[in-house]
Scaffold this active site. Structure first.
Site, PDB file in Angstrom:
ATOM      1  N   ASP A  72      43.804  39.809  40.712  1.00 15.82           N
ATOM      2  CA  ASP A  72      43.346  38.524  40.927  1.00 15.82           C
ATOM      3  C   ASP A  72      42.409  38.241  39.725  1.00 15.82           C
ATOM      4  O   ASP A  72      42.062  38.929  38.889  1.00 15.82           O
ATOM      5  CB  ASP A  72      42.520  38.860  42.241  1.00 15.82           C
ATOM      6  CG  ASP A  72      41.322  39.539  42.203  1.00 15.82           C
ATOM      7  OD1 ASP A  72      41.331  40.986  41.490  1.00 15.82           O
ATOM      8  OD2 ASP A  72      39.984  39.262  42.699  1.00 15.82           O
ATOM      9  N   GLU A 130      39.391  41.940  43.404  1.00 20.45           N
ATOM     10  CA  GLU A 130      38.444  42.727  42.989  1.00 20.45           C
ATOM     11  C   GLU A 130      37.212  41.836  42.567  1.00 20.45           C
ATOM     12  O   GLU A 130      35.990  42.225  42.324  1.00 20.45           O
ATOM     13  CB  GLU A 130      38.744  43.127  41.442  1.00 20.45           C
ATOM     14  CG  GLU A 130      37.913  44.108  40.659  1.00 20.45           C
ATOM     15  CD  GLU A 130      36.818  43.436  39.826  1.00 20.45           C
ATOM     16  OE1 GLU A 130      35.831  44.068  39.448  1.00 20.45           O
ATOM     17  OE2 GLU A 130      36.982  42.255  39.542  1.00 20.45           O
TER      18      GLU A 130
HETATM   19 ZN    ZN Z   1      38.016  42.819  36.061  1.00 20.05          ZN
END
Ligand code: ZN
Length: 358
Positions: A72, A130
């Site tokens: 992401d 993340e």
């Molecule tokens: Zn990163």
């Protein structure tokens, strides 16, 4: 959408996966592409959990390494599709996700496909969410629900590290230090007790504080203790009855979270100290043989990592972990995010040399 060609040059593969927008929460299409590319590879056992994909070699090796990258990115700001540009003789790929961290992820994808018989067994992990909350983080979900997938002797995260090795990370603590006074009209201030004035010794202690530099497994970590916010005051004619100084303590990974709490309580002895949140640091663990072999194969001088990263999740399982990826972390999340193409090839060569025992 055309499939991913994992035999392509890692730079072109980086470009291909950057141009598939995958802002946190929208990783599905990219996860689909990754799964479609690795699922048919006979040397990998592939499982998918939500938008996290785990691909393992099962060669029965005596050691296993986990190599992970998130898929992401933070939101776009007019910085896709990617573009190449030459600046000061350096060829760069610009665009969201190039440095944080799809260049690292692309190198991992390429090597996952190419290295059918790596020297250690490898667990490749490409995970979602993340860049957002802890509860959504794909690696954290895996840790909670399928911890066996993370079992390894050593772990590498491909977060940007300028193609160098960054070991471990500092722990992170936030605390509120409060003073309590007594509210009064400022025209008769002697009736009250000024909570902002009572905070003066808090600031004195912070200003006089000398942060340590601590050597852990051969790397020197710099600590810090800083006021990050201060709140107090009611109105222009009122003696304030409360003042809250929020402090942030970054502590070396040799110190446990409990020890860090005790330290902050000692520094602010006599004050009301409330811990807001705390995350343990991670020792670099570069003294274990497999980590030493990695450092040797890559040929880069390890540096300490000061910020908190997902390497601490592995460290929490007792697995030494480092960051090793192309791109400058200072360019992460910026509008002019870019990765130098040379660093993509450097990390590719380093990982290949280590995993293939060259
Ligand atoms: Zn990163």
């Amino acid at each position: 959408m055309p499939g991913l060609d994992l035999t392509a040059d890692a730079v072109l593969l980086t470009r291909a996966i950057c141009d598939v927008e995958s802002v946190s929460g929208n990783e599905g299409p990219l996860a689909d592409l990754i799964e479609a590319a690795v699922r048919p590879l006979p040397h990998l056992t592939v499982r998918r959990y939500g938008d996290t994909i785990v691909a393992r070699t099962e060669l029965g090796r005596s050691t296993r390494v986990a190599i992970a990258g998130h898929i992401d990115t933070v939101p776009l700001n007019d910085n896709l599709p990617t573009r190449f540009e030459e600046v000061d003789g350096e060829r760069r790929l610009y665009g969201r996700g190039t440095t944080d961290m799809k260049a690292g992820t692309a190198v991992q994808l390429k090597l996952a496909a190419e290295l059918t018989e790596p020297v250690p067994d490898v667990t490749w992990i490409w995970y979602d969410h993340e860049e957002v909350g802890e509860d959504l983080n794909g690696l954290n979900r895996l840790l909670q629900e399928h911890p066996e997938e993370l079992r390894a002797d050593f772990a590498i995260l491909g977060e940007p590290s300028i193609a160098g090795i960054e070991g471990g990370c500092n722990g992170n603590l936030r605390a509120e230090i409060r003073t309590a006074g007594k509210r009064a009209h400022s025209a008769r201030g002697w009736i009250g007790v000024n909570a902002i004035h009572l905070a003066a010794p808090i600031l004195d202690r912070l200003a006089a504080y000398e942060p340590r530099s601590v050597e852990v497994d051969g790397l020197v970590y710099r600590e810090g203790l800083n006021a990050v916010t201060i709140h107090g005051g009611v109105a222009g004619n009122v003696i304030p009855d409360e003042c809250v100084v929020q402090v942030n303590h970054r502590f070396a990974p040799s110190r446990s979270p409990e020890e860090a709490v005790r330290h902050v309580e000692e520094v602010f002895a006599g004050f009301d100290v409330r811990i807001v949140d705390i995350a343990a640091g991670a020792r670099p663990g570069l003294d274990v043989p497999i980590a030493k072999a990695f450092v040797e194969a890559v040929g880069a001088e390890p540096r300490p990592k000061y910020g908190w990263t997902d390497v601490a999740r592995f460290a929490g399982l007792g697995i030494p972990a480092v960051n090793y990826g192309p791109g400058d972390p200072l360019k992460a999340h910026t509008d002019d995010e870019y990765v130098p193409v040379d660093q993509i090839h450097a990390v590719e060569a380093g990982l290949r040399a280590w995993l293939s025992g060259a």
